[in-house]
Design a protein around this motif. Sequence first.
Motif, PDB file in Angstrom:
ATOM      1  N   LEU A 849      -1.449 -11.873  -2.522  1.00 27.84           N
ATOM      2  CA  LEU A 849      -2.615 -12.226  -2.306  1.00 27.84           C
ATOM      3  C   LEU A 849      -3.129 -13.056  -1.126  1.00 27.84           C
ATOM      4  O   LEU A 849      -3.819 -12.969  -0.616  1.00 27.84           O
ATOM      5  N   GLU A 850      -2.090 -13.858  -0.575  1.00 26.01           N
ATOM      6  CA  GLU A 850      -1.965 -14.662   0.514  1.00 26.01           C
ATOM      7  C   GLU A 850      -2.454 -13.824   1.912  1.00 26.01           C
ATOM      8  O   GLU A 850      -3.195 -14.011   2.802  1.00 26.01           O
ATOM      9  N   GLU A 859      -9.809  -3.234   1.366  1.00 27.63           N
ATOM     10  CA  GLU A 859      -9.815  -2.299   0.195  1.00 27.63           C
ATOM     11  C   GLU A 859      -8.146  -1.627   0.386  1.00 27.63           C
ATOM     12  O   GLU A 859      -7.702  -1.620  -0.866  1.00 27.63           O
ATOM     13  N   SER A 860      -7.655  -1.454   1.296  1.00 32.61           N
ATOM     14  CA  SER A 860      -6.419  -0.876   1.431  1.00 32.61           C
ATOM     15  C   SER A 860      -5.280  -1.697   0.960  1.00 32.61           C
ATOM     16  O   SER A 860      -4.465  -1.785   0.245  1.00 32.61           O
ATOM     17  N   LYS A 861      -5.632  -3.153   1.386  1.00 27.23           N
ATOM     18  CA  LYS A 861      -4.462  -4.138   0.711  1.00 27.23           C
ATOM     19  C   LYS A 861      -4.625  -4.404  -0.793  1.00 27.23           C
ATOM     20  O   LYS A 861      -3.573  -4.467  -1.430  1.00 27.23           O
ATOM     21  N   LYS A 862      -6.056  -4.418  -0.951  1.00 32.32           N
ATOM     22  CA  LYS A 862      -6.174  -4.408  -2.633  1.00 32.32           C
ATOM     23  C   LYS A 862      -5.533  -3.174  -3.147  1.00 32.32           C
ATOM     24  O   LYS A 862      -4.875  -3.487  -4.383  1.00 32.32           O
ATOM     25  N   GLU A 863      -5.530  -2.040  -2.716  1.00 38.68           N
ATOM     26  CA  GLU A 863      -4.842  -0.956  -3.396  1.00 38.68           C
ATOM     27  C   GLU A 863      -3.304  -0.974  -3.338  1.00 38.68           C
ATOM     28  O   GLU A 863      -3.020  -0.745  -4.240  1.00 38.68           O
ATOM     29  N   ASN A 864      -2.912  -1.491  -2.187  1.00 37.08           N
ATOM     30  CA  ASN A 864      -1.111  -1.850  -2.336  1.00 37.08           C
ATOM     31  C   ASN A 864      -0.843  -2.680  -3.104  1.00 37.08           C
ATOM     32  O   ASN A 864       0.069  -2.621  -3.890  1.00 37.08           O
ATOM     33  N   ILE A 865      -1.477  -3.835  -3.309  1.00 37.09           N
ATOM     34  CA  ILE A 865      -1.367  -4.750  -4.584  1.00 37.09           C
ATOM     35  C   ILE A 865      -1.190  -4.036  -5.883  1.00 37.09           C
ATOM     36  O   ILE A 865      -0.294  -4.450  -6.611  1.00 37.09           O
ATOM     37  N   LEU A 866      -2.233  -3.421  -6.171  1.00 35.33           N
ATOM     38  CA  LEU A 866      -2.540  -2.868  -7.428  1.00 35.33           C
ATOM     39  C   LEU A 866      -1.260  -1.932  -7.613  1.00 35.33           C
ATOM     40  O   LEU A 866      -0.543  -1.833  -8.805  1.00 35.33           O
ATOM     41  N   LYS A 867      -1.151  -1.103  -6.501  1.00 37.98           N
ATOM     42  CA  LYS A 867       0.262  -0.047  -6.658  1.00 37.98           C
ATOM     43  C   LYS A 867       1.597  -0.626  -6.918  1.00 37.98           C
ATOM     44  O   LYS A 867       2.321  -0.421  -7.864  1.00 37.98           O
ATOM     45  N   LEU A 868       1.611  -1.986  -6.139  1.00 36.30           N
ATOM     46  CA  LEU A 868       2.813  -2.532  -6.662  1.00 36.30           C
ATOM     47  C   LEU A 868       2.914  -3.111  -7.883  1.00 36.30           C
ATOM     48  O   LEU A 868       3.949  -3.083  -8.651  1.00 36.30           O
ATOM     49  N   ASP A 877       0.986  -3.712 -17.495  1.00 34.81           N
ATOM     50  CA  ASP A 877       0.065  -3.806 -18.392  1.00 34.81           C
ATOM     51  C   ASP A 877      -1.146  -4.805 -17.993  1.00 34.81           C
ATOM     52  O   ASP A 877      -2.006  -5.175 -18.648  1.00 34.81           O
ATOM     53  N   LYS A 878      -0.782  -5.559 -16.956  1.00 36.26           N
ATOM     54  CA  LYS A 878      -1.640  -6.658 -16.237  1.00 36.26           C
ATOM     55  C   LYS A 878      -2.557  -6.204 -15.170  1.00 36.26           C
ATOM     56  O   LYS A 878      -3.201  -7.013 -14.475  1.00 36.26           O
ATOM     57  N   THR A 879      -2.503  -4.980 -14.746  1.00 40.52           N
ATOM     58  CA  THR A 879      -3.382  -4.398 -13.478  1.00 40.52           C
ATOM     59  C   THR A 879      -4.445  -4.760 -13.729  1.00 40.52           C
ATOM     60  O   THR A 879      -5.232  -5.156 -12.713  1.00 40.52           O
ATOM     61  N   GLU A 880      -5.126  -4.609 -15.011  1.00 47.28           N
ATOM     62  CA  GLU A 880      -6.839  -4.924 -15.061  1.00 47.28           C
ATOM     63  C   GLU A 880      -7.203  -6.514 -14.807  1.00 47.28           C
ATOM     64  O   GLU A 880      -7.955  -6.620 -14.133  1.00 47.28           O
ATOM     65  N   LEU A 881      -6.189  -7.112 -15.275  1.00 53.09           N
ATOM     66  CA  LEU A 881      -6.334  -8.696 -15.039  1.00 53.09           C
ATOM     67  C   LEU A 881      -6.634  -8.968 -13.659  1.00 53.09           C
ATOM     68  O   LEU A 881      -7.296  -9.809 -13.231  1.00 53.09           O
ATOM     69  N   ILE A 882      -5.333  -8.572 -13.044  1.00 52.89           N
ATOM     70  CA  ILE A 882      -5.239  -8.807 -11.805  1.00 52.89           C
ATOM     71  C   ILE A 882      -6.419  -8.117 -10.689  1.00 52.89           C
ATOM     72  O   ILE A 882      -7.023  -8.890  -9.730  1.00 52.89           O
ATOM     73  N   GLU A 883      -7.030  -6.901 -10.964  1.00 52.37           N
ATOM     74  CA  GLU A 883      -7.988  -6.246 -10.511  1.00 52.37           C
ATOM     75  C   GLU A 883      -9.365  -7.116 -10.439  1.00 52.37           C
ATOM     76  O   GLU A 883     -10.103  -7.162  -9.815  1.00 52.37           O
ATOM     77  N   GLU A 884      -9.532  -7.566 -11.601  1.00 52.53           N
ATOM     78  CA  GLU A 884     -10.654  -8.579 -12.096  1.00 52.53           C
ATOM     79  C   GLU A 884     -10.607  -9.806 -11.109  1.00 52.53           C
ATOM     80  O   GLU A 884     -11.729 -10.092 -10.549  1.00 52.53           O
ATOM     81  N   LEU A 886      -9.091 -10.198  -8.225  1.00 52.10           N
ATOM     82  CA  LEU A 886      -9.491  -9.416  -6.766  1.00 52.10           C
ATOM     83  C   LEU A 886     -10.612  -9.236  -6.688  1.00 52.10           C
ATOM     84  O   LEU A 886     -11.345  -9.606  -5.616  1.00 52.10           O
ATOM     85  N   ASN A 887     -11.503  -8.738  -7.510  1.00 53.47           N
ATOM     86  CA  ASN A 887     -13.131  -8.655  -7.506  1.00 53.47           C
ATOM     87  C   ASN A 887     -13.885  -9.953  -7.408  1.00 53.47           C
ATOM     88  O   ASN A 887     -14.889  -9.848  -6.707  1.00 53.47           O
ATOM     89  N   THR A 888     -13.217 -10.864  -7.980  1.00 53.42           N
ATOM     90  CA  THR A 888     -14.135 -12.197  -7.919  1.00 53.42           C
ATOM     91  C   THR A 888     -13.819 -12.809  -6.504  1.00 53.42           C
ATOM     92  O   THR A 888     -14.624 -13.919  -6.055  1.00 53.42           O
ATOM     93  N   ILE A 889     -12.977 -12.582  -5.762  1.00 55.85           N
ATOM     94  CA  ILE A 889     -12.670 -13.396  -4.358  1.00 55.85           C
ATOM     95  C   ILE A 889     -13.146 -12.459  -3.211  1.00 55.85           C
ATOM     96  O   ILE A 889     -12.478 -12.749  -1.960  1.00 55.85           O
ATOM     97  N   ASP A 890     -13.739 -11.366  -3.429  1.00 56.62           N
ATOM     98  CA  ASP A 890     -13.931 -10.264  -2.250  1.00 56.62           C
ATOM     99  C   ASP A 890     -14.435 -10.930  -1.026  1.00 56.62           C
ATOM    100  O   ASP A 890     -14.411 -10.520   0.155  1.00 56.62           O
TER     101      ASP A 890
END
Length: 988
Positions: A849-850, A859-868, A877-884, A886-890
């Motif tokens: 995140l840093e 967007e590519s960095k966000k995608e990379n985090i979610l792939k990891l 199973d926490k993908t949705e939680l982390i994606e939410e 990421l959306n709050t700090i765009d």
Amino acid sequence: MKNDLIAQNQNSTIIAQYHFTPRVSKSYQSEADLERFLLKELEAQGYERLTLKNTEELENNLKAQLERLNNIQFSQSEWEGFYKEHIANENLKVEDKTRLLQTDNESLPFCNDKGEHKNILLLNKKDPLKNHLQVLSQLSNDSGKAKNRYDVTILVNGLPLVHIELKKRGIDLKEAFNQIRRYQEESFSASHALFEFVQIFIISNGTYSKYYSNSKRDFKSLNDNYTFCISFSDSKNNKIEDLEDFTKTFLAQRTLLSILTKYCVFNTDKELLIMRPYQICASEKIIDKIKMAHSCKLYGSIQGGGYIWHSTGSGKTLTSFKTALLATQLDFIYKVLFVVDRKDLDHQTQKEYDKLEKGAANSTNDTKELKRRLESEDGKILITTIQKLSNFIKKYENSKVFNEEIVFIFDECHRSQFGAMHEAIIKKFKKYYIFGFTGTPIFTENAGKNYTTDLESKKLMLKTTQSTFGDCLHSYTILNAIKDKNVLPFKVSYLSTMQQKDQENKEEKVSRIDTEEALMHEDRIKKIVSYILETFNRHTKRQNAYTLENQRKQGFNAMFATASVDFAKKYYAEFQRQIKANPQKEPLKIGLIYSYEQNEDLDEPCKDEMSAKAFLSEAIKDYSRCFKESFSLEKFDNYYKNISQKVKDKELDLLIVVNMFLTGFDSKTLNTLYVDKNLKHHSLLQAFSRTNRILNEQKVYGNVVCFRDLEKDTNESLAMFGDENASSIVLLESFEVYFKDYCQKCEELLEHFKLENIAHLTKEEQKAFIKLFNEILKLENILSVFDEFTEERDPLPKRAKQDYQSHYLELYRDFKQTQEKESIAEDLSFEIELIKQNDIHADYIIFLLEAYRPNTESESKKENILKLVQSSPSLRDKTELIEEFLNTIDNNKNVDFKSSFIAYIKEKSQQELDSIIKEENLNADETKDYLQDAFEINFFKDQGKKIQDLLPNTNIFTKGSYAKRQEAIAKLKAFFEKFQAFLKKEEM
């Protein structure tokens, strides 16, 4: 076809030798065929065949069998009271039920309708053959989380004490193990939890058969791992694996009942340990020798003893402990003395014995206490040092014990048991039985210049293990242990640390330079320390964690064997210097320990300004500051005990030693040994063996890094304690061999399973992909410690590996949810444990995140985090939680990711928990306390009285009430699993 047992003592648990008849290949054999064979064979061996449909009929049979065993007739009210209190009591955990069966006082109190008090046996341990064996198959249990049918169950006096899970030939045996784990989670605890009484699990695919104990599960016991499954064998260490052979031997009534009643140990960690066949064989050999020597009056002579040659790491403590217990049960034996040759081992042995059974053995602080305990009728097993025993002989030469029949068991009898103290003991005691345990015996070839006078011929002879203790009663070499996967093989690297030029200006290896001045040169010391610091995380498999705390959790730790105290001092000082010179990195925790001469010569030119004593004193102060303790040189024993435990708990990263800890010290978490010391024969193998204890499926070998050329000495040592071909089994292949195989499989993966096509694979193609990716994971796990295996040389790009791993986990999730009997999942073995080694933890998410800042590449960095995240078993199973999040700090460029992420998790978890509490009408305070405890121990217990107390009171007879309560528990468990990686107790 005929399989004979030869030379078997009628009372032996382990047969002398099994005759294997080559099998002619037969037609296809299904799982049902295997089951029919097994049932028919057990019937032929005297088992009563039962046909029970469900657990209710199982309970009725239990009542009848306990009545038969105890010669009693229960009235219905008597049975209901006894059954509810002692068998079906929901407060009894798995370990409580095991304790009922494994403690010596196994009878249960019972009061009949007339007020008469009686004791009820569940298992007759004094006369094992009076227990009644029954066998049944395909018992249905529909009461748990899922409906299950169990393959084959062996009942002892009506209780299911042995459960057998079968797979058809050709299926990975691990799948049977996984299925039993599923039963433990889904149904063994249902229907009054009778299957929690199981002591032994057996798994077989026809070709291979193994057994293991039903140990505790609450805290993820190490024994709850496929690695710890045991192969049966005869006394010659020949494996008995085919189901037909296994049934004729292990499942013979006398053998099975003997193992259940005599060769299990329920330790103080609430783990059930089942002895391995070579351990049982050694115990029986010693007990038989004692009985024979007593009968023939051979006590007090070498003919009344012998030694056990069992490889280092093969469980000598358990063997000697059980042997000592069995010896005390012989009415003519006065005491059993377990003798060690170092004070630190006195404490360590006491601790290990206490772990097996508290109070079964007693150590002594001094000679006076040894006298008191020896002359007392209480406490039949004593632990002492050979020094204290020698002092006792000199000081109390008229003691009555010298005429008693006493068993001596000498620990690590390859070391210093051959001297004057040993001779004084055998001269003074008149009726001794003397036995030694060693992993590396002293033979003529490695006896050095130690001579003794033969009593009969009066000639000088070398002091060997055999000349001191008698014949070898049983052997189980390192070759046997590694073949049986009871210890790990070694990966040994020889690194040249300096070179010299000859007259022709050619370079030669370091082995040609053997002067202390060159070896201790500060440039060489700096180079070695720098290398260790640079490679430490890779060698200890910590390289994928991003904080030191998680590195210690994920990986292993190491020891550094140095040539002398002066070497140890120089290395410790250089480690401290280089660590301080690099303050931006979290420092490794490094300890130092050695023994020193009280009156050392400080005038020798090679000595540092600080004496060995003063230097160690300062190192202990460093250690105390690091761990916020208050140790000192004056209380060295306390320091020794603490540093020993810190290594075992992985709190200490690297321990620098000279001789201490290189023998007699066991730590499963230690995987790497650095060596700057000349070693040979038994000393070499003992030192190397600090690394090869089995822990889990990530630890596949002991890693030894030599800074001296010890290759010739290594091969000689392996030939001496294995055979001349031992190195091909005991040592790993070269890097090139594994890397070539890895490259070929990666090429096959990229060619036949293109990422864009994975989602469209057929079932058969999915199976092929899973098997291939499993092989790649296993090879990567081996290669990961090799210095040559760098990211640049990896033929599988990191991004592609993550994507393949994500698909692999998706298939795992799909197959796990498919629970039909003949599911495709039963043909597959998922190497999830190997992925977990490279797991991405919450700290790494924050690290990513840093790096994620809203910009053109966001967007590519966000995608990379979610792939990891998706490629991680624990975070997928926490993908949705982390994606939410990421959306709050765009749109916030200056966000503090760590504090924001923690605040977000706290708020989100609180919202979800409040919602669950409200929806299910739970007790809010008790629910939060329960989850706090779950996060603290990292385990959610979904059964028992505590969790039931969280739920609202309901009429259990109301339709749907049970399902409603289970739904509430399922929601709490899902909440725990969702936030498990992010929340700690204090953060709730």
